[in-house]
Design a protein around this motif. Structure first.
Motif: not given
Length: 222
Positions: A90-94
């Motif tokens: 769900l999160t685009p952050q790595p």
């Protein structure tokens, strides 16, 4: 339909209760987070067009026993499990580069800490992405995932969290709404326990014998 007090408020960053626990919900003094009663289950049966024995069977087999952390003083926080695989999705952050314990490309049961420690994992994840972290945790009696808030009958994931804190009746409504919105009311009305258990628990339900547990529970309550 019942409504929860407006004084139950979602707050972020987390606030501290008097004993030092962190929470994202403020609850007015004296408010009682009631357990699921027979009256509550009767109301749910009427609302969703089900036999009372069916609702009782579903709650017995599919619920987490209690929707709240039993060892916590009032106001208690709901039981949760933070799902690192969903947070990865769900999160685009790595996030997985720095916190692989919070963000994992595959499901890994060893990442669970259990109990109140799951709230610590959720708060850590919220520092990366508040909303997606809430969507990545399962809450309450039925352990309904935060991203399923529309199916649970809520307008936002924050509303979903507020209702989870309000009491087990609301957690039970989340379960029933999830069942209704996934087309499983008919399976319950026809006592098709296999179809219901597969729809609610997934293809792995047979390994846990949910359908037979439901049939036995219904027979006992009926």
């Amino acid at each position: 339909m019942r409504s929860i007090p407006s004084e139950i408020k979602y707050v972020y960053p987390p606030v501290k209760y008097s004993d030092g626990r962190r929470s994202i919900i403020e609850i007015p003094d004296g408010y009682v987070q009631e357990g699921l009663s027979d009256v509550d289950m009767g109301d749910l049966a009427s609302e969703f067009g089900l036999e009372l024995a069916v609702v009782k069977a579903v709650m017995q087999v599919e619920s987490a026993g209690s929707g709240f952390l039993l060892r916590e003083p009032s106001p208690s926080r709901p039981k949760i499990l933070f799902e690192a695989a969903w947070f990865y999705t769900l999160t685009p952050q790595p996030v997985s580069r720095t916190r692989p314990d919070l963000s994992s490309p595959t499901w890994d049961s060893s990442l669970y800490k259990g109990g109140s420690a799951e709230w610590g994992r959720l708060f850590d994840a919220m520092e990366f992405d508040e909303i997606q972290a809430l969507k990545s945790a399962s809450f309450g009696l039925g352990q309904v995932m935060g991203f399923n808030y529309p199916a649970a009958g809520c307008n936002s994931v924050k509303e979903f969290v507020r209702e989870n804190f309000a009491g087990e009746y609301w957690q039970g409504r989340h379960m029933m709404n999830f069942i209704k919105n996934n087309g499983l009311i008919g399976a319950l009305n026809s006592h098709d326990w296999i179809r219901f258990a597969r729809g609610y628990n997934g293809e792995g339900e047979a390994a846990n014998n949910y359908h037979n547990k439901l049939a036995t529970a219904y027979h006992n309550f009926a």
